[in-house]
Design a protein around this motif. Structure first.
Motif, PDB file in Angstrom:
ATOM      1  N   VAL A  50       0.872  -1.177   0.000  1.00  0.00           N
ATOM      2  CA  VAL A  50       0.000   0.000   0.000  1.00  0.00           C
ATOM      3  C   VAL A  50       0.905   1.220   0.000  1.00  0.00           C
ATOM      4  CG1 VAL A  50      -1.765   1.281   1.235  1.00  0.00           C
ATOM      5  CG2 VAL A  50      -1.813  -1.219   1.240  1.00  0.00           C
ATOM      6  N   SER A  74      -1.735  -5.806  -7.461  1.00  0.00           N
ATOM      7  CA  SER A  74      -2.540  -5.581  -6.259  1.00  0.00           C
ATOM      8  C   SER A  74      -1.983  -4.486  -5.350  1.00  0.00           C
ATOM      9  CB  SER A  74      -2.671  -6.891  -5.463  1.00  0.00           C
ATOM     10  OG  SER A  74      -3.773  -6.844  -4.598  1.00  0.00           O
ATOM     11  N   GLY A  76      -2.146  -1.020  -3.566  1.00  0.00           N
ATOM     12  CA  GLY A  76      -3.222  -0.140  -3.121  1.00  0.00           C
ATOM     13  C   GLY A  76      -2.698   1.244  -2.824  1.00  0.00           C
ATOM     14  N   LEU A  77      -3.593   2.213  -2.849  1.00  0.00           N
ATOM     15  CA  LEU A  77      -3.236   3.592  -2.515  1.00  0.00           C
ATOM     16  C   LEU A  77      -3.848   3.948  -1.167  1.00  0.00           C
ATOM     17  CD1 LEU A  77      -3.844   5.303  -5.980  1.00  0.00           C
ATOM     18  CD2 LEU A  77      -1.679   4.537  -5.004  1.00  0.00           C
ATOM     19  N   ASP A  78      -3.070   4.601  -0.326  1.00  0.00           N
ATOM     20  CA  ASP A  78      -3.563   4.896   1.025  1.00  0.00           C
ATOM     21  C   ASP A  78      -4.175   6.287   1.132  1.00  0.00           C
ATOM     22  OD1 ASP A  78      -1.399   6.580   0.997  1.00  0.00           O
ATOM     23  OD2 ASP A  78      -0.479   5.817   2.840  1.00  0.00           O
ATOM     24  N   ASP A  80      -6.799   9.371  -1.352  1.00  0.00           N
ATOM     25  CA  ASP A  80      -7.664   9.574  -2.512  1.00  0.00           C
ATOM     26  C   ASP A  80      -7.025  10.454  -3.576  1.00  0.00           C
ATOM     27  OD1 ASP A  80      -9.706   8.043  -1.404  1.00  0.00           O
ATOM     28  OD2 ASP A  80     -10.506   9.751  -0.286  1.00  0.00           O
ATOM     29  N   MET A 105      -5.098  -3.914  -9.709  1.00  0.00           N
ATOM     30  CA  MET A 105      -4.936  -2.538  -9.207  1.00  0.00           C
ATOM     31  C   MET A 105      -6.251  -1.788  -9.402  1.00  0.00           C
ATOM     32  SD  MET A 105      -1.071  -1.331 -10.149  1.00  0.00           S
ATOM     33  CE  MET A 105      -1.409   0.281  -9.452  1.00  0.00           C
ATOM     34  N   ARG A 106      -7.217  -2.135  -8.594  1.00  0.00           N
ATOM     35  CA  ARG A 106      -8.565  -1.596  -8.759  1.00  0.00           C
ATOM     36  C   ARG A 106      -8.731  -0.197  -8.178  1.00  0.00           C
ATOM     37  NH1 ARG A 106      -8.967  -6.981  -7.686  1.00  0.00           N
ATOM     38  NH2 ARG A 106      -9.082  -6.614  -5.441  1.00  0.00           N
ATOM     39  N   SER A 107      -7.706   0.323  -7.521  1.00  0.00           N
ATOM     40  CA  SER A 107      -7.819   1.650  -6.918  1.00  0.00           C
ATOM     41  C   SER A 107      -7.538   2.766  -7.922  1.00  0.00           C
ATOM     42  CB  SER A 107      -6.867   1.777  -5.722  1.00  0.00           C
ATOM     43  OG  SER A 107      -5.545   1.449  -6.088  1.00  0.00           O
ATOM     44  N   SER A 109      -8.239   5.083 -11.138  1.00  0.00           N
ATOM     45  CA  SER A 109      -9.404   5.568 -11.876  1.00  0.00           C
ATOM     46  C   SER A 109      -9.198   5.401 -13.378  1.00  0.00           C
ATOM     47  CB  SER A 109      -9.637   7.043 -11.559  1.00  0.00           C
ATOM     48  OG  SER A 109      -8.595   7.830 -12.124  1.00  0.00           O
ATOM     49  N   THR A 133      -8.469  -5.134 -13.492  1.00  0.00           N
ATOM     50  CA  THR A 133      -7.920  -3.787 -13.274  1.00  0.00           C
ATOM     51  C   THR A 133      -8.917  -2.694 -13.655  1.00  0.00           C
ATOM     52  OG1 THR A 133      -5.785  -4.752 -13.876  1.00  0.00           O
ATOM     53  CG2 THR A 133      -5.814  -2.406 -13.647  1.00  0.00           C
ATOM     54  N   ASN A 134     -10.159  -3.075 -13.905  1.00  0.00           N
ATOM     55  CA  ASN A 134     -11.196  -2.102 -14.237  1.00  0.00           C
ATOM     56  C   ASN A 134     -10.920  -1.350 -15.537  1.00  0.00           C
ATOM     57  OD1 ASN A 134     -12.590  -2.741 -11.869  1.00  0.00           O
ATOM     58  ND2 ASN A 134     -11.547  -1.161 -10.683  1.00  0.00           N
TER      59      ASN A 134
END
Length: 219
Positions: A50, A74, A76-78, A80, A105-107, A109, A133-134
């Motif tokens: 993260v 996978s 993550g970003l901690d 926004d 990496m779903r975080s 955009s 990964t969206n």
């Protein structure tokens, strides 16, 4: 910290694998970005950590000219904050990056993925792993230059787009058709159907050694 000490004392490191590491804080990534070996770094694996947007941006800026392999499975970003990882910034005509792994990496955009997967980057890749990964039709249409007639990605050998169920069959097929030298194609749980298999047989038969279309409901 330990990572900062590594950066100070191990100036010849070219491959750094630091997965799932509780010591990999934002400060540690900043230390890597400012380390003596940053211009020699060829492969970096940050998977299952993260990280902060700021530290990733610093790392991108420091290593963009040398990094050939970036593995961020996978991650993550901690926070926004947006993070735009640009591997082909202005002035870089030929990106160094050859392998990009952003599985799960779903975080990120859509706008962030658009920059990361812009055509100048994707056209230079040998391996793109972007399962779960969206990614969307718009992202892949831009990445694979689908609006440009006759364009292809002859250098791409590995393509993984599994579990991206928002990608239409039409766009999926067009992306595959642009990659005549694929040796591995993994499309688990996608909208691929019999027409996808036909496209693979027509465009990718020469070098393909692995094809995975498991759990595609229309195959």
């Amino acid at each position: 910290g330990i990572v900062a000490m590594l950066c100070r004392n191990c100036s010849n490191v070219a491959v750094l694998d630091i997965q799932n590491c509780r010591l990999l804080t934002g400060l540690a990534v900043t230390a890597i970005a400012r380390g003596e070996f940053r211009h020699r770094l060829r492969s970096l694996n940050l998977s299952y950590n993260v990280l902060t947007a700021r530290s990733l941006a610093l790392l991108n800026e420091a290593c963009v000219l040398s990094l050939e392999e970036l593995l961020m499975k996978s991650v993550g970003l901690d926070c926004d904050d947006a993070v735009y990882l640009d591997f082909a910034p202005p002035g870089v005509s030929v990106p160094a990056l050859r392998c990009l792994d952003i599985v799960a990496m779903r975080s990120f955009s859509e706008a962030e993925l658009m920059v990361m997967l812009k055509p100048e980057v994707v056209s230079g890749l040998r391996e793109l792993r972007a399962s779960d990964t969206n990614v969307t039709d718009d992202i892949l249409s831009a990445a694979f230059s689908l609006a440009r007639s006759g364009s292809s990605l002859p250098g791409l050998e590995v393509l993984e787009l599994s579990w991206n169920e928002d990608v239409s069959t039409e766009v999926l097929n067009q992306c595959v058709a642009r990659c005549p030298n694929l040796s591995s194609l993994v499309l688990r749980s996608t909208t691929g159907d019999s027409s996808t298999v036909t496209v693979v047989a027509a465009h990718c038969w020469q070098h393909l050694t692995r094809l995975d279309v498991s759990s595609c409901p229309d195959i």
